[in-house]
Design a protein around this motif. Structure first.
Motif, PDB file in Angstrom:
ATOM      1  N   SER A   1      85.519   2.790 -54.829  1.00 21.49           N
ATOM      2  CA  SER A   1      84.513   2.533 -53.796  1.00 21.49           C
ATOM      3  C   SER A   1      83.107   2.537 -54.389  1.00 21.49           C
TER       4      SER A   1
ATOM      5  N   ARG B   1      67.551 -14.785 -57.415  1.00 20.36           N
ATOM      6  CA  ARG B   1      67.766 -16.229 -57.387  1.00 20.36           C
ATOM      7  C   ARG B   1      66.893 -16.877 -56.302  1.00 20.36           C
ATOM      8  N   SER B   2      66.891 -16.238 -55.148  1.00 19.89           N
ATOM      9  CA  SER B   2      66.106 -16.867 -54.072  1.00 19.89           C
ATOM     10  C   SER B   2      64.615 -16.825 -54.369  1.00 19.89           C
TER      11      SER B   2
ATOM     12  N   LEU C   1      63.920 -19.608 -56.909  1.00 19.89           N
ATOM     13  CA  LEU C   1      63.931 -20.941 -56.280  1.00 19.89           C
ATOM     14  C   LEU C   1      62.702 -21.129 -55.393  1.00 19.89           C
ATOM     15  N   SER C   2      62.438 -20.095 -54.615  1.00 17.66           N
ATOM     16  CA  SER C   2      61.321 -20.170 -53.689  1.00 17.66           C
ATOM     17  C   SER C   2      60.013 -20.326 -54.457  1.00 17.66           C
TER      18      SER C   2
ATOM     19  N   LYS D   1      76.404  -3.877 -45.910  1.00 18.18           N
ATOM     20  CA  LYS D   1      77.704  -3.474 -46.503  1.00 18.18           C
ATOM     21  C   LYS D   1      77.951  -1.979 -46.317  1.00 18.18           C
ATOM     22  N   GLU D   2      78.030  -1.241 -47.438  1.00 17.13           N
ATOM     23  CA  GLU D   2      78.372   0.185 -47.351  1.00 17.13           C
ATOM     24  C   GLU D   2      77.316   0.984 -46.578  1.00 17.13           C
TER      25      GLU D   2
ATOM     26  N   PHE E   1      66.381  -4.273 -46.812  1.00 16.40           N
ATOM     27  CA  PHE E   1      67.306  -3.220 -46.353  1.00 16.40           C
ATOM     28  C   PHE E   1      66.610  -2.156 -45.527  1.00 16.40           C
TER      29      PHE E   1
ATOM     30  N   GLU F   1      82.562  -0.643 -56.237  1.00 12.32           N
ATOM     31  CA  GLU F   1      82.270  -1.757 -55.324  1.00 12.32           C
ATOM     32  C   GLU F   1      80.814  -1.714 -54.878  1.00 12.32           C
ATOM     33  N   THR F   2      80.323  -0.525 -54.612  1.00 15.40           N
ATOM     34  CA  THR F   2      78.926  -0.391 -54.215  1.00 15.40           C
ATOM     35  C   THR F   2      78.000  -0.900 -55.330  1.00 15.40           C
TER      36      THR F   2
ATOM     37  N   ARG G   1      59.532 -25.050 -43.426  1.00 11.61           N
ATOM     38  CA  ARG G   1      60.233 -26.342 -43.524  1.00 11.61           C
ATOM     39  C   ARG G   1      60.354 -26.950 -42.129  1.00 11.61           C
TER      40      ARG G   1
ATOM     41  N   PHE H   1      70.966 -15.852 -45.236  1.00 10.20           N
ATOM     42  CA  PHE H   1      69.671 -16.534 -45.082  1.00 10.20           C
ATOM     43  C   PHE H   1      69.517 -17.087 -43.666  1.00 10.20           C
TER      44      PHE H   1
ATOM     45  N   TYR I   1      70.388 -22.211 -52.561  1.00  7.23           N
ATOM     46  CA  TYR I   1      69.960 -20.811 -52.510  1.00  7.23           C
ATOM     47  C   TYR I   1      71.137 -19.833 -52.688  1.00  7.23           C
TER      48      TYR I   1
ATOM     49  N   GLN J   1      75.180  -7.888 -56.777  1.00 10.18           N
ATOM     50  CA  GLN J   1      75.198  -9.179 -56.046  1.00 10.18           C
ATOM     51  C   GLN J   1      73.903  -9.364 -55.256  1.00 10.18           C
ATOM     52  N   ASP J   2      73.522  -8.303 -54.568  1.00  8.60           N
ATOM     53  CA  ASP J   2      72.301  -8.374 -53.758  1.00  8.60           C
ATOM     54  C   ASP J   2      71.094  -8.671 -54.632  1.00  8.60           C
TER      55      ASP J   2
ATOM     56  N   LEU K   1      71.140 -12.212 -55.844  1.00  7.84           N
ATOM     57  CA  LEU K   1      70.808 -13.143 -54.760  1.00  7.84           C
ATOM     58  C   LEU K   1      69.298 -13.152 -54.499  1.00  7.84           C
TER      59      LEU K   1
ATOM     60  N   HIS L   1      78.199  -4.623 -55.306  1.00  9.40           N
ATOM     61  CA  HIS L   1      77.424  -5.172 -54.188  1.00  9.40           C
ATOM     62  C   HIS L   1      75.937  -5.132 -54.485  1.00  9.40           C
TER      63      HIS L   1
ATOM     64  N   PHE M   1      60.550 -15.948 -46.010  1.00 12.31           N
ATOM     65  CA  PHE M   1      60.000 -16.171 -47.354  1.00 12.31           C
ATOM     66  C   PHE M   1      60.016 -17.663 -47.674  1.00 12.31           C
ATOM     67  N   GLY M   2      59.270 -18.017 -48.717  1.00 12.69           N
ATOM     68  CA  GLY M   2      59.238 -19.413 -49.164  1.00 12.69           C
ATOM     69  C   GLY M   2      58.466 -20.302 -48.203  1.00 12.69           C
ATOM     70  N   PRO M   3      58.473 -21.602 -48.493  1.00 12.65           N
ATOM     71  CA  PRO M   3      57.673 -22.523 -47.677  1.00 12.65           C
ATOM     72  C   PRO M   3      58.241 -22.724 -46.271  1.00 12.65           C
TER      73      PRO M   3
END
Lengths: 382, 447
Positions: free
Chosen positions: B29, B46-47, B50-51, A328-329, A289, B32-33, A200, A240, A225, B39-40, B43, B36, A196-198
């Protein structure tokens, strides 16, 4: 082929998960464990007692795969008796990534070439430049398929261990040559991450150390990021990975994924698991995912292409730690996807790694270093 | 515990004290899921943010750079259009035919003069420079120019990257000069096309031929009366020797005789020139002992040298060196070279030396005369050029200026070369000429 699989946990000790109940001596015992268990002599001694006449290949991981499970702080053991296949083992010590090419050359030279069907490689995960090691290996093994991986150390990136018939140590590379006409091998490797993104440009790098992207410190970009998660570097850097378009044979381009191994705050540099050549464009990648899990089952499908007719008896799964950090889980979903594709008769084991080694497609033998993939090698004796 | 899970527990289990304690690790548990997942999501958000910002910035940069590039392209395009217009006008105004072709032998540019010279006519060709929609190809031109193999010439020009120049190509009772020149981006690059220049030289050829003919006829016609004047003067000197007691009359008759001799020599030179140029002189191939010939010339010219107190000699001691040439013509050339040397030398010597080599024998004529200036050296061997002080002021008493020109053609016709070896003003000059060497005279062929 006869297989016996065992699991060790601190709570329950050794448990037999499955066994073909055989009296023959298994030629190969694969034991994957956490780095702490690998370092302690207790586990090795216990395995030695259980299989006194077998070659024991023990390695530290970033997660152990056995059957459909993914465990930490455990031992995943598979004892394999090959009915018609013979094995040859070689190991080399390595303490400087600059020696990777030479170590690859030495190991591949040492291996007998007659009737060689396949080569498995297990390498230290931190003291090796994976790209150079692969380069050295393929120089003397043209036309032979090679699969394997760089072993791990959880998400610590501090010490990785490998032992061949000895207590595991740092800075070891082991190769196993498999010989015989009756052995069928399948292999497949796939990621499932999206760039994703530009794009580089890599403007400053030295082998596998990246300094600048578009004339700007690469570490700054990662921190921007990752935000709060940047305190978890280098582990969180796996969220990333970078997608690189390398020049392949005949001017074709090969897309490879590079994953972070270490950061140096003073140099503002980042060490990746493979070469980061200047003048190449890189793109940040993010996890998808569903595609990651699809990637695992597609990799399993690829193995059936190269193993030809018949189901695999045994599969070695080497999957990137980056996938484990993201899923993760849900991590076991990718193992389930592989099991579903290969069929319930296939015994699975493997580990989460710092780099995977496998040819890019099931129809070719030239292997590459990969990152962020699920790399599967399947075995069947006919 | 995650806020959503907390709310859900409150909603479905209002009385939390009833919750079994072994459910707590499970809830932890699940919590926590939830964490998570949050968080995902954060993230990814955010990306993407920014992108997206990075891409927006790149997009802005790209647009502004695109505008700059577009402006530059427009400027350059305008410049190119102007340059092309100038070039087109220049090419079109040429009286020489101009054709530019690509490597596939398609005609890219052809001017009006080329079409006129080759009688090319094709529909859709405008009056301006031709880049017609239905393009000419080399085949169209080849159909006209049947006397040359244009395709082979083009291939040769491209392969050798060399200019090919052909004179006197006959085309519909006209004469053409055709020049093929390769177009290369630079010296090392491959050729990208060819320029063909076609010049109608018929008029120039007619002019030259009539000049030559006039020259030849006039010279011929002059010879008869000149011979009459000369022989009459000689007869007067002989028959009326006694009557010519008057010294003044005798001198006058003498002047008439000498002038007629001089004039005959000039006319002979003109005729030689004319015959040489038209290839009407046949050169014999004789085995000549050049030593003997030079000695003979020195003996004949000795008196001139003596009069000027100049030492004239052959430096070789060997008796025989053979060359294969036309003896009379060799003599003519050497007389001219030695004569020039004597003419421009006031004191010192004129020396002849011969150095035999395997293929060619070289004859040197070295004088201690006034030398030839740098400027004049370049004009030597040209028609009507005298190696005197001032090339622009003709001194007819010294000659026609045809001597070296004739000598050059003659030596070349005999397979040799003539050249100025060295010259220094007020020090002297060395001329040389070469002639094919030969071993020994064949019986019966000695001249």
């Amino acid at each position: 082929m006869k297989i016996e699989q065992k699991k060790w946990t601190a709570q329950k000790g050794w448990e037999v998960l499955s066994t073909d109940s055989f009296s023959e001596v298994p030629q190969l015992v694969l034991a994957f464990s956490s780095s702490q268990l690998a370092r302690e002599g207790k586990i090795f001694e216990e395995i030695r007692q259980m299989y006194p006449q077998s070659h024991i290949l023990q390695a530290s991981t970033a997660g152990e795969i056995i059957s459909n499970e993914v465990n930490d702080d455990s031992v995943a053991l598979s004892a394999i008796f090959f009915e018609k296949t013979t094995l040859e083992f070689h190991q080399e010590a390595i303490n400087d990534p600059l020696n990777s090419l030479e170590v690859g050359r030495k190991l591949s030279t040492a291996l007998s070439k007659d009737n060689l069907r396949h080569v498995l490689v297990f390498s230290d995960g931190l003291k090796v430049n994976g790209s150079a090691l692969v380069q050295g290996l393929i120089e003397n093994l043209k036309g032979v398929s090679i699969t394997g991986g760089l072993v791990g150390d959880g998400s610590n990136f501090k010490n990785t261990y490998i032992g061949l018939d000895a207590l595991p140590q740092e800075g070891i590379v082991v190769i196993v040559g498999l010989y015989g006409d009756s052995l069928n091998i399948g292999y497949g490797s796939l990621g499932g991450w999206d760039p994703f993104g530009p794009a580089r440009l890599i403007t400053k790098s030295d082998k596998n150390i990246l300094y600048e992207l578009d004339n700007r410190p690469a570490l700054d970009l990662y921190k921007e990021y990752l935000g709060e998660l940047s305190s978890g570097l280098p582990g969180t850097g796996l969220l990333f990975p970078l997608s690189l378009r390398l020049k392949g044979n005949n001017d074709s381009e090969v897309e490879v994924v590079r994953t972070l191994l270490a950061v140096d705050e003073t140099q503002k540099s980042m060490t990746f698991a493979g070469d980061m050549p200047e003048g190449i464009y890189a793109k940040l990648m993010k996890a998808n995912f569903d595609r990651i899990i699809d990637g695992a089952s597609t990799a399993a499908n690829m193995t059936t292409e190269s193993i030809k007719a018949g189901n695999a008896e045994f599969a070695l799964l080497i999957s990137c730690i980056g996938r484990k950090l993201v899923l993760k889980e849900r991590i076991e979903e990718e193992i389930e996807a592989v099991q579903q594709t290969l069929g319930s008769q296939t015994k699975l084991t493997g580990f989460y790694s710092y780099g995977e080694i496998c040819p890019t497609s099931p129809t070719e033998k030239q292997c590459q270093l990969h990152n962020q993939t699920m790399t599967i090698t399947t075995f069947r004796e006919s | 515990m995650h806020k959503i899970l907390e709310r859900q527990i409150q909603k479905y289990f209002p009385d939390q004290s009833n919750l079994p304690t072994d459910l707590l690790p499970f809830l932890q548990s699940v919590s926590e899921t939830y964490d998570h997942a949050d968080q995902d999501r954060l993230l990814i958000e955010r990306s993407l943010e920014l992108s997206s910002a990075e891409l927006t910035q790149l997009n802005t940069q790209l647009r502004s750079e695109k505008n700059i590039v577009q402006k530059k392209v427009d400027e350059r395009t305008q410049q190119l259009v102007e340059e092309q217009a100038k070039l087109q006008a220049s090419i079109n105004s040429l009286s020489i035919g101009y054709i530019m072709i690509d490597l596939n032998e398609a005609v890219l540019t052809i001017n009006k003069a080329a079409e006129e010279i080759l009688f090319l006519e094709k529909a859709g060709v405008s009056d301006n420079l031709k880049i017609p929609t239905d393009r000419y190809v080399v085949r169209d031109i080849q159909q006209r120019l049947t006397s040359i193999d244009l395709h082979s010439l083009i291939t040769e020009c491209i392969t050798n990257k060399k200019i090919i120049n052909m004179d006197d190509i006959v085309f519909h009772s006209r004469y053409l000069r055709i020049l093929l020149s390769p177009i290369s981006v630079n010296a090392l690059e491959e050729t990208i096309g060819i320029v063909i220049l076609i010049e109608d030289i018929t008029e120039a050829k007619i002019m030259q031929r009539s000049k030559d003919e006039f020259f030849s006829i006039a010279s011929h016609e002059l010879r008869t009366p000149l011979t009459a004047i000369r022989s009459t003067a000689e007869l007067i000197e002989m028959i009326y020797k006694d009557i010519l007691a008057d010294a003044r009359l005798k001198k006058m008759i003498g002047t008439i005789k000498l002038s007629s001799i001089r004039l005959t020599e000039i006319v002979n030179e003109f005729l030689d020139t004319s015959r040489l140029e038209q290839g009407r002189i046949v050169f014999k191939k004789e085995v000549v002992n050049i030593i003997e010939l030079v000695k003979e010339i020195i003996a004949e010219m000795g008196s001139i040298a003596e009069q000027k107190h100049i030492y004239l000699a052959l430096t070789n001691i060997e008796p025989i060196i053979y060359v294969l040439a036309d003896k009379d013509r060799v003599k003519q050339v050497l007389v001219n070279l030695i004569g020039n040397a004597l003419k421009f030398t006031e004191q010192g010597s004129v020396l002849v030396s011969i150095s035999p080599m395997q293929d060619l024998t070289k004859i040197f004529i070295t004088d201690t005369g006034k030398g030839i200036s740098e400027l004049n050296r370049r004009l030597l061997f040209r028609k009507f050029q005298q190696a005197g002080d001032d090339l622009y002021v003709r001194d007819t008493t010294k000659g026609t200026g045809l001597g070296l020109y004739i000598s050059k053609i003659m030596i070349e016709k005999m397979g040799g070369k003539i050249m100025l070896e060295d010259s220094e003003v007020n020090k002297g000059t060395t001329f040389s000429c070469t002639l094919p060497s030969t071993i020994a005279p064949q019986i019966g062929s000695t001249s």
